[in-house]
Design an enzyme around this catalytic site. Structure first.
Site, short mmCIF file in Angstrom:
data_model
loop_
_atom_site.label_atom_id
_atom_site.label_comp_id
_atom_site.label_asym_id
_atom_site.label_seq_id
_atom_site.Cartn_x
_atom_site.Cartn_y
_atom_site.Cartn_z
N SER A 124 0.84 -1.20 0.00
CA SER A 124 0.00 0.00 0.00
C SER A 124 0.87 1.24 0.00
O SER A 124 1.98 1.25 0.57
CB SER A 124 -0.86 -0.02 1.27
OG SER A 124 -1.47 1.23 1.45
N TYR A 148 -1.26 -1.01 10.82
CA TYR A 148 -1.62 -1.58 9.51
C TYR A 148 -0.50 -1.35 8.50
O TYR A 148 -0.04 -2.28 7.84
CB TYR A 148 -2.93 -0.96 9.01
CG TYR A 148 -3.15 -1.17 7.53
CD1 TYR A 148 -3.38 -2.45 7.01
CD2 TYR A 148 -3.10 -0.10 6.62
CE1 TYR A 148 -3.56 -2.64 5.64
CE2 TYR A 148 -3.27 -0.28 5.27
CZ TYR A 148 -3.50 -1.56 4.78
OH TYR A 148 -3.65 -1.75 3.43
N LYS A 152 2.41 -3.92 6.39
CA LYS A 152 2.76 -3.94 4.97
C LYS A 152 4.27 -3.79 4.79
O LYS A 152 4.90 -4.49 4.00
CB LYS A 152 2.03 -2.81 4.23
CG LYS A 152 0.53 -2.99 4.16
CD LYS A 152 0.14 -4.20 3.35
CE LYS A 152 -1.35 -4.41 3.28
NZ LYS A 152 -1.75 -5.72 2.78
N PHE A 177 -2.29 2.99 -4.64
CA PHE A 177 -2.73 4.29 -4.14
C PHE A 177 -4.22 4.14 -3.75
O PHE A 177 -4.52 3.28 -2.94
CB PHE A 177 -2.34 5.39 -5.12
CG PHE A 177 -0.87 5.73 -4.89
CD1 PHE A 177 0.14 4.83 -5.25
CD2 PHE A 177 -0.50 6.87 -4.20
CE1 PHE A 177 1.49 5.08 -4.94
CE2 PHE A 177 0.84 7.14 -3.91
CZ PHE A 177 1.82 6.24 -4.27
P1 NAD Z 1 -10.94 -6.65 1.49
O1 NAD Z 1 -11.11 -6.63 2.96
O2 NAD Z 1 -12.14 -6.34 0.65
O3 NAD Z 1 -10.34 -8.04 1.01
C1 NAD Z 1 -9.44 -8.77 1.78
C2 NAD Z 1 -9.93 -10.20 1.82
O4 NAD Z 1 -9.02 -10.97 2.59
C3 NAD Z 1 -11.32 -10.34 2.47
O5 NAD Z 1 -12.16 -11.07 1.62
C4 NAD Z 1 -11.02 -11.10 3.78
O6 NAD Z 1 -12.09 -11.95 4.15
C5 NAD Z 1 -9.76 -11.85 3.42
N1 NAD Z 1 -8.89 -12.19 4.57
C6 NAD Z 1 -8.43 -11.38 5.53
N2 NAD Z 1 -7.64 -12.06 6.37
C7 NAD Z 1 -7.62 -13.35 5.93
C8 NAD Z 1 -7.00 -14.54 6.39
N3 NAD Z 1 -6.25 -14.57 7.49
N4 NAD Z 1 -7.18 -15.68 5.69
C9 NAD Z 1 -7.96 -15.69 4.57
N5 NAD Z 1 -8.59 -14.60 4.11
C10 NAD Z 1 -8.42 -13.44 4.78
O7 NAD Z 1 -9.76 -5.63 1.14
P2 NAD Z 1 -9.30 -5.06 -0.27
O8 NAD Z 1 -9.65 -3.62 -0.30
O9 NAD Z 1 -9.74 -5.95 -1.36
O10 NAD Z 1 -7.72 -5.14 -0.08
C11 NAD Z 1 -6.98 -6.25 -0.52
C12 NAD Z 1 -5.53 -6.07 -0.10
O11 NAD Z 1 -5.04 -4.84 -0.62
C13 NAD Z 1 -5.34 -5.99 1.41
O12 NAD Z 1 -4.17 -6.67 1.75
C14 NAD Z 1 -5.22 -4.50 1.67
O13 NAD Z 1 -4.46 -4.24 2.82
C15 NAD Z 1 -4.52 -4.03 0.42
N6 NAD Z 1 -4.77 -2.62 0.09
C16 NAD Z 1 -6.04 -2.16 -0.03
C17 NAD Z 1 -6.27 -0.81 -0.34
C18 NAD Z 1 -7.68 -0.28 -0.48
O14 NAD Z 1 -7.84 0.93 -0.53
N7 NAD Z 1 -8.71 -1.10 -0.59
C19 NAD Z 1 -5.19 0.06 -0.49
C20 NAD Z 1 -3.90 -0.46 -0.36
C21 NAD Z 1 -3.70 -1.80 -0.08
C1 UD1 Z 2 -6.97 5.70 3.87
C2 UD1 Z 2 -6.07 5.11 4.92
C3 UD1 Z 2 -4.87 4.47 4.22
C4 UD1 Z 2 -5.33 3.43 3.20
C5 UD1 Z 2 -6.26 4.14 2.20
C6 UD1 Z 2 -6.81 3.21 1.16
C7 UD1 Z 2 -6.36 6.48 6.93
C8 UD1 Z 2 -5.72 7.50 7.83
N1 UD1 Z 2 -5.65 6.15 5.84
O1 UD1 Z 2 -6.22 6.67 3.20
O2 UD1 Z 2 -4.03 3.86 5.16
O3 UD1 Z 2 -4.22 2.89 2.51
O4 UD1 Z 2 -7.36 4.72 2.93
O5 UD1 Z 2 -7.68 2.26 1.75
O6 UD1 Z 2 -7.42 5.97 7.21
N2 UD1 Z 2 -12.21 12.07 3.45
C9 UD1 Z 2 -13.19 12.96 3.81
N3 UD1 Z 2 -14.34 12.46 4.35
C10 UD1 Z 2 -14.56 11.12 4.54
C11 UD1 Z 2 -13.53 10.21 4.15
C12 UD1 Z 2 -12.37 10.74 3.61
O7 UD1 Z 2 -13.04 14.17 3.66
O8 UD1 Z 2 -15.62 10.73 5.05
C13 UD1 Z 2 -10.97 12.60 2.83
C14 UD1 Z 2 -9.70 12.23 3.58
O9 UD1 Z 2 -9.42 13.20 4.57
C15 UD1 Z 2 -8.67 12.22 2.45
C16 UD1 Z 2 -9.48 11.75 1.22
O10 UD1 Z 2 -10.85 12.00 1.56
O11 UD1 Z 2 -8.21 13.53 2.18
C17 UD1 Z 2 -9.32 10.27 0.93
O12 UD1 Z 2 -9.59 9.53 2.12
P1 UD1 Z 2 -9.62 7.92 2.11
O13 UD1 Z 2 -10.49 7.44 1.02
O14 UD1 Z 2 -9.94 7.49 3.50
O15 UD1 Z 2 -8.13 7.52 1.72
P2 UD1 Z 2 -6.73 7.88 2.40
O16 UD1 Z 2 -6.87 9.01 3.34
O17 UD1 Z 2 -5.75 8.05 1.32
#
Ligand code: NAD
Ligand code: UD1
Length: 339
Positions: A124, A148, A152, A177
């Site tokens: 991430s 968290y 990573k 991102f």
């Molecule tokens: P998500 O929660 O929708 O998906 C993660 C999946 O992993 C879920 O289905 C959950 O049930 C499963 N899981 C969690 N722990 C597990 C375990 N111990 N064994 C088996 N399954 C397990 O999240 P996502 O948004 O799809 O994210 C996927 C990956 O990308 C994560 O590792 C997350 O940290 C990373 N990531 C997400 C974002 C984002 O904004 N969504 C940003 C950066 C990184």
């Molecule tokens: C958040 C997480 C980050 C994670 C990323 C993607 C935090 C502090 N950071 O980041 O670790 O990798 O999500 O899952 O939680 N915002 C509002 N109102 C809202 C929600 C968000 O104004 O109700 C603003 C935030 O202040 C930010 C932008 O929207 O400026 C994006 O927020 P968000 O979608 O939560 O992403 P990140 O802040 O980048």
């Protein structure tokens, strides 16, 4: 070629599974469903018309993981499974370190046992923490601000050490991102548990009438309109990035990190305005205090991914809003809508 997708029932995993199946890969999904719904598996089949194996297995259950490897002839792994809520990780760090790190160790030990050594890992952009300058490049020193984010960073280090110890291994560390949007079919999308933390799911839930008003966290940042700037990336662009990373791990060895972002930042106000333009729905919002832990500006330098993976984003913020809205409108209660 068969790809094991851990966390394949989650938001990013499910969209990547669709992209994999459409590209002709066989897949096996491993998920504990602790943050996802089995209903989603049907939707993936509906979109792609393809069948696949799915295992309700927790990565912490080494026997269960071993069963998956013994039943499927796995060529490579895409590892999404993990917990991702920043606030929850601050409140319960042990749970986060245990799930994310031990889960990855069990996975890698089983991969080693079965001679599988190609891995694409969901890291991430949160690993960068607060930096002096943007855009963010992969060579910056990492300083994540939450447990968290530290899971990573630690997993990146563990995977790099494995690659240093065994030259057969190949690992792509993908630093996402801000993934948003949904598959254009409207059948799969982001389905957060409870009140969304992230901006776009909050906006779509206001638009559909589930939530009353968006709080804009901070309008006094040093940005053109005072609101926070992020690098939003369409979920299908992100999914395609995984296919490119799979090619890379097939052709290379060693560990390397890649930013998956567009290279362009958008403010919270730009997101609200673009959503309104894309959908014709007005978003009620109010200014609120800054959210603790937030940074003013974050966006990627995606040059390395373009150069080495041959990947770049193709979809605009408007498309992200259109697709996120289609998903939310068609599924106001997410995957619960059907049951
Ligand atoms: P998500 O929660 O929708 O998906 C993660 C999946 O992993 C879920 O289905 C959950 O049930 C499963 N899981 C969690 N722990 C597990 C375990 N111990 N064994 C088996 N399954 C397990 O999240 P996502 O948004 O799809 O994210 C996927 C990956 O990308 C994560 O590792 C997350 O940290 C990373 N990531 C997400 C974002 C984002 O904004 N969504 C940003 C950066 C990184
Ligand atoms: C958040 C997480 C980050 C994670 C990323 C993607 C935090 C502090 N950071 O980041 O670790 O990798 O999500 O899952 O939680 N915002 C509002 N109102 C809202 C929600 C968000 O104004 O109700 C603003 C935030 O202040 C930010 C932008 O929207 O400026 C994006 O927020 P968000 O979608 O939560 O992403 P990140 O802040 O980048």
């Amino acid at each position: 070629m068969t790809i094991l997708v851990t966390g394949g029932a989650g938001y990013i995993g499910s969209h990547t599974c669709v992209a994999l199946l459409e590209a002709g890969y066989e897949i096996a999904i491993l998920d504990s469903f602790q943050n996802s719904k089995p209903e989603l598996l049907k939707r993936i089949k509906e979109i792609t018309g393809k069948d696949f194996k799915a295992y309700d297995v927790d990565l912490l259950d080494s026997d269960g993981v071993e069963r998956v490897f013994s039943e499927c002839s796995i060529d490579a792994v895409i590892h999404f499974a993990g917990l991702k809520a920043v606030g929850e990780s601050v409140a319960n760090p042990l749970h986060y370190y245990h799930n994310n790190i031990v889960g990855t160790l069990v996975l890698c030990q089983t991969m080693q046992k079965y001679g599988v050594n190609r891995l694409v890992f969901s890291s991430s952009a949160t690993v960068y923490g607060v930096q002096e300058t943007v855009p963010l490049t992969e060579d910056l020193p990492l300083c994540p601000a939450s447990p968290y984010g530290r899971t990573k960073m630690m997993i990146e280090q563990i995977l790099t050490d494995i690659c240093s110890s065994d030259s057969n291994w190949s690992v792509a560390l993908l630093r996402y991102f801000n993934p948003v949007g949904a598959h254009p079919s409207g059948l799969i999308g982001e389905d957060p548990t409870g009140v969304p933390n992230n901006l776009l799911p909050f906006v779509t839930q206001v638009a559909v009438g589930k939530l009353n008003q968006l709080s804009v966290y901070g309008n006094d940042y040093e940005t053109p309109d005072g609101t926070g700037i992020r690098d939003y990336i369409h979920i299908m662009d992100l999914a395609n990035g995984h296919l490119k990373a799979l090619n890379w791990v097939t052709l290379n060895t060693g560990a390397d990190a890649f930013n998956l972002g567009s290279g362009t930042g958008h403010s919270v106000m730009q997101v609200i305005k673009t959503f309104e333009e894309a959908t014709g729905v007005k978003i009620s919002y109010q200014a609120a205090a800054r959210r603790p832990g937030d940074i003013a500006i974050s966006y990627a330098d995606p040059t390395k991914a373009k150069r080495l993976l041959g990947w770049q984003t193709e979809r605009s913020l408007l498309e992200m809003c259109v697709d996120a809205w289609r998903w939310q409108r068609n599924n106001p209660n997410g995957y619960q809508s059907e049951s």
